[in-house]
Design a protein around this motif. Structure first.
Motif, PDB file in Angstrom:
ATOM      1  N   TYR A 105       1.965  -8.356 -14.769  1.00  0.00           N
ATOM      2  CA  TYR A 105       1.673  -7.082 -15.412  1.00  0.00           C
ATOM      3  C   TYR A 105       2.962  -6.418 -15.864  1.00  0.00           C
ATOM      4  N   ASN A 106       2.980  -5.959 -17.109  1.00  0.00           N
ATOM      5  CA  ASN A 106       4.129  -5.227 -17.647  1.00  0.00           C
ATOM      6  C   ASN A 106       3.919  -3.737 -17.422  1.00  0.00           C
ATOM      7  N   PRO A 107       4.720  -3.109 -16.577  1.00  0.00           N
ATOM      8  CA  PRO A 107       4.483  -1.683 -16.308  1.00  0.00           C
ATOM      9  C   PRO A 107       4.984  -0.814 -17.445  1.00  0.00           C
ATOM     10  N   SER A 108       4.494   0.432 -17.456  1.00  0.00           N
ATOM     11  CA  SER A 108       5.030   1.405 -18.422  1.00  0.00           C
ATOM     12  C   SER A 108       6.440   1.754 -17.966  1.00  0.00           C
ATOM     13  N   GLU A 121       0.819  -1.205   0.000  1.00  0.00           N
ATOM     14  CA  GLU A 121       0.000   0.000   0.000  1.00  0.00           C
ATOM     15  C   GLU A 121       0.864   1.272   0.000  1.00  0.00           C
ATOM     16  N   GLY A 124       1.799   6.334  -7.015  1.00  0.00           N
ATOM     17  CA  GLY A 124       0.512   6.767  -7.567  1.00  0.00           C
ATOM     18  C   GLY A 124      -0.260   5.712  -8.325  1.00  0.00           C
ATOM     19  N   VAL A 125      -0.216   4.465  -7.821  1.00  0.00           N
ATOM     20  CA  VAL A 125      -1.035   3.409  -8.446  1.00  0.00           C
ATOM     21  C   VAL A 125      -1.851   2.697  -7.368  1.00  0.00           C
ATOM     22  N   ARG A 126      -2.731   1.784  -7.818  1.00  0.00           N
ATOM     23  CA  ARG A 126      -3.508   0.990  -6.869  1.00  0.00           C
ATOM     24  C   ARG A 126      -2.641  -0.107  -6.264  1.00  0.00           C
ATOM     25  N   LYS A 129       1.083   4.022  -2.996  1.00  0.00           N
ATOM     26  CA  LYS A 129       0.802   5.430  -2.755  1.00  0.00           C
ATOM     27  C   LYS A 129       1.955   6.311  -3.250  1.00  0.00           C
ATOM     28  N   GLU A 172      -3.468  -3.114  -5.953  1.00  0.00           N
ATOM     29  CA  GLU A 172      -3.640  -4.261  -6.868  1.00  0.00           C
ATOM     30  C   GLU A 172      -2.528  -4.311  -7.920  1.00  0.00           C
ATOM     31  N   THR A 173      -2.168  -3.131  -8.437  1.00  0.00           N
ATOM     32  CA  THR A 173      -1.151  -3.062  -9.492  1.00  0.00           C
ATOM     33  C   THR A 173       0.187  -3.576  -8.962  1.00  0.00           C
ATOM     34  N   PHE A 194      -0.008  -7.385  -8.809  1.00  0.00           N
ATOM     35  CA  PHE A 194       0.191  -8.008 -10.124  1.00  0.00           C
ATOM     36  C   PHE A 194       1.649  -7.896 -10.589  1.00  0.00           C
ATOM     37  N   LEU A 220       6.306   4.010 -14.898  1.00  0.00           N
ATOM     38  CA  LEU A 220       6.021   3.351 -13.617  1.00  0.00           C
ATOM     39  C   LEU A 220       7.238   2.537 -13.154  1.00  0.00           C
TER      40      LEU A 220
END
Lengths: 137, 64
Positions: free
Chosen positions: B38-41, B17, B24-26, B21, B28-29, B32, B44
């Protein structure tokens, strides 16, 4: 289960309940607009469910981040393709008159055809626009 | 792709968490990302690496 009770949630749930109530009144008492009443009830129910789900999550869980945007874009694209496929199948059924029971009426077929053409054109225009724009925010 | 986010997060005593914060993502992200689902940008990935005081290639490991 904990429910958030902040202003936004209360407002959203209130609007949804209002839509349901207005929908019931319209549906039952103003017969010529019963379809609008039905749509208000359905919209209100969906809004109420969304509001209650949102109330169980923390504010941070609801922020828009890149993954949620990607998920929404993917879902939107899949929904668009599914709509086009269904519209194509309905148009094809009408064209080939395969089964009279499945063949839609002329009005329905015309609406479906309009949706198909409009959707396809909007897709082409948006693809061109986003291709030009890049995705730097 | 696998990541060392969980390990580096533990080193800096950050919860999912808190990391979420900071970048700046959830939450959940982050979950993952840690699972490699999940492939981040690039932005990120850069932000996460910066928070974890590491280079991008130390946090995100691409295997051939």
């Amino acid at each position: 289960m904990k429910f958030r009770k902040d202003k936004d949630i209360i407002k959203f749930i209130g609007i949804s309940l209002g839509a349901i109530l207005a929908g019931i009144i319209v549906f039952l008492y103003i017969k010529p607009f019963s379809t609008i009443g039905f749509l208000l009830i359905m919209g209100g129910l969906i809004g109420l469910a969304a509001g209650l789900i949102a109330a169980t999550k923390s504010k941070e869980d609801l922020i828009e981040d890149e993954r949620s945007v990607k998920v929404r874009e993917k879902a939107g694209y899949s929904a668009f393709i599914a709509t086009l496929l269904i519209a194509s199948m309905i148009s094809l059924l009408r064209l080939l008159k395969i089964s009279p029971s499945l063949t839609p009426s002329r009005d329905v077929a015309e609406v479906v055809q309009d949706i198909w053409i409009t959707g396809l054109w909007i897709f082409i225009v948006f693809r061109w626009y986003y291709n030009k724009k890049g995705d730097i925010e | 792709m696998r990541t060392r986010i969980k390990e580096l997060r533990a080193r800096y005593d950050l919860t999912q968490e808190e990391l979420a914060k900071k970048v700046g993502v959830r939450r959940e992200t982050i979950v993952f990302l840690e699972k490699g689902k999940y492939n981040p940008s690039l932005k990120l990935a850069y932000d996460i690496s910066k928070v974890l005081n590491s280079k991008i290639e130390e946090v995100f490991i691409f295997e051939d």
